[in-house]
Design an enzyme around this catalytic site. Structure first.
Site, PDB file in Angstrom:
ATOM      1  N   GLN A  76       1.004  -1.156  -0.069  1.00  0.00           N
ATOM      2  CA  GLN A  76       0.020   0.040  -0.071  1.00  0.00           C
ATOM      3  C   GLN A  76       0.716   1.255  -0.008  1.00  0.00           C
ATOM      4  OE1 GLN A  76      -3.490  -0.398   3.011  1.00  0.00           O
ATOM      5  NE2 GLN A  76      -2.041  -2.027   3.678  1.00  0.00           N
ATOM      6  N   HIS A  80       2.237   5.495  -2.997  1.00  0.00           N
ATOM      7  CA  HIS A  80       2.509   6.980  -2.719  1.00  0.00           C
ATOM      8  C   HIS A  80       3.842   7.334  -3.600  1.00  0.00           C
ATOM      9  CE1 HIS A  80      -0.667   7.968   0.459  1.00  0.00           C
ATOM     10  NE2 HIS A  80      -0.260   6.392   0.617  1.00  0.00           N
ATOM     11  N   GLN A  87      13.713  -0.812   0.620  1.00  0.00           N
ATOM     12  CA  GLN A  87      12.993  -1.966   1.289  1.00  0.00           C
ATOM     13  C   GLN A  87      14.195  -3.216   1.263  1.00  0.00           C
ATOM     14  OE1 GLN A  87       9.205  -3.094   0.082  1.00  0.00           O
ATOM     15  NE2 GLN A  87       8.797  -4.266   1.785  1.00  0.00           N
ATOM     16  N   ARG A 169      -4.019   8.259   5.037  1.00  0.00           N
ATOM     17  CA  ARG A 169      -3.757   7.060   5.876  1.00  0.00           C
ATOM     18  C   ARG A 169      -4.046   7.024   7.458  1.00  0.00           C
ATOM     19  NH1 ARG A 169      -3.748   3.230   1.951  1.00  0.00           N
ATOM     20  NH2 ARG A 169      -2.193   3.918   0.186  1.00  0.00           N
TER      21      ARG A 169
END
Length: 226
Positions: A76, A80, A87, A169
């Site tokens: 999710q 953006h 990551q 969010r």
């Protein structure tokens, strides 16, 4: 879940006000940054936030380190697009010695559901380890890993995108895990730029909920800038 603010633009509110004031000033940005009185900084910020001229907010940025979240969350998060991400790789990092997972509260509160979840996760982990033992590259064995797999990510956003992120969010309708992360990020960011982030969060913080028929019906308390 661990959320840490690694770095942000020094004196972000002054940096934002300097960028905005430069458009109308006879002197350079360096001089404005040095000499602009605090009350003038606040006045410029007030004009920016009330007028919606948010391009100047892009001159300040924040970098967060986020650990102990699921791949379901990061899928999710990376939507953006006006943000930067790095990551932990499932291609280069092998998880044969152990893979942590994130269990939703709705699952954890039910003994039966929790057992189903645990058995599925263990089966996936065992199969992953066996594939690696058979010489299958980690980048291919990872196809078995669940969305529940724990991961780590570094995120950088400018203030304009960060406010948009909080709009979406921090809302009660956002998925529970990313909502918790967003609130933790806001708690860390707000003290560094208290005026800019004073009314940050779900849109109902500032006024009417935009969700229409999809509203949760339980808005957050209104917050006013000082």
């Amino acid at each position: 879940m661990q959320v840490e603010l690694l770095y942000h633009t020094p004196d972000p509110e002054r940096a934002i006000a300097t960028a905005a004031r430069l458009c109308y000033a006879p002197v350079g940005a360096a001089e404005l940054m040095e000499t602009m009185p605090a009350e003038r900084v606040r006045s410029v910020l007030s004009t920016i936030m009330e007028s919606g001229h948010f391009s100047t907010l892009e001159h300040a940025s924040y970098t967060f380190a986020i650990d102990g979240v699921s791949r379901a969350l990061t899928h999710q998060l990376v939507r953006h697009r006006l943000a930067s991400f790095n990551q932990q790789s499932q291609r280069y990092v092998k998880f044969t010695s152990g893979l942590e997972t994130i269990k939703p509260g709705t699952v954890a509160q039910s003994a039966e559901a929790s057992q189903v979840f645990d058995e599925a996760v263990e089966a996936a982990k065992d199969a992953y380890a066996k594939l690696v033992e058979l010489g299958i590259p980690a980048e291919d064995a990872r196809y078995l890993l669940p969305n529940a797999a724990e991961t780590k990510i570094v995120v950088t956003m400018n203030v304009r995108e960060l406010l948009h992120f909080f709009d979406l969010r921090c809302c009660n309708r956002a998925q529970w895990e990313i909502r918790e992360m967003a609130h933790r990020m806001l708690e860390l960011a707000r003290p560094t730029a208290p005026y800019v982030f004073a009314a940050a969060g779900a849109p109902c913080v500032r006024g009417v909920c935009p969700e229409g028929k999809m509203t949760c019906g339980n808005p957050y308390p209104s917050v006013q800038r000082g």
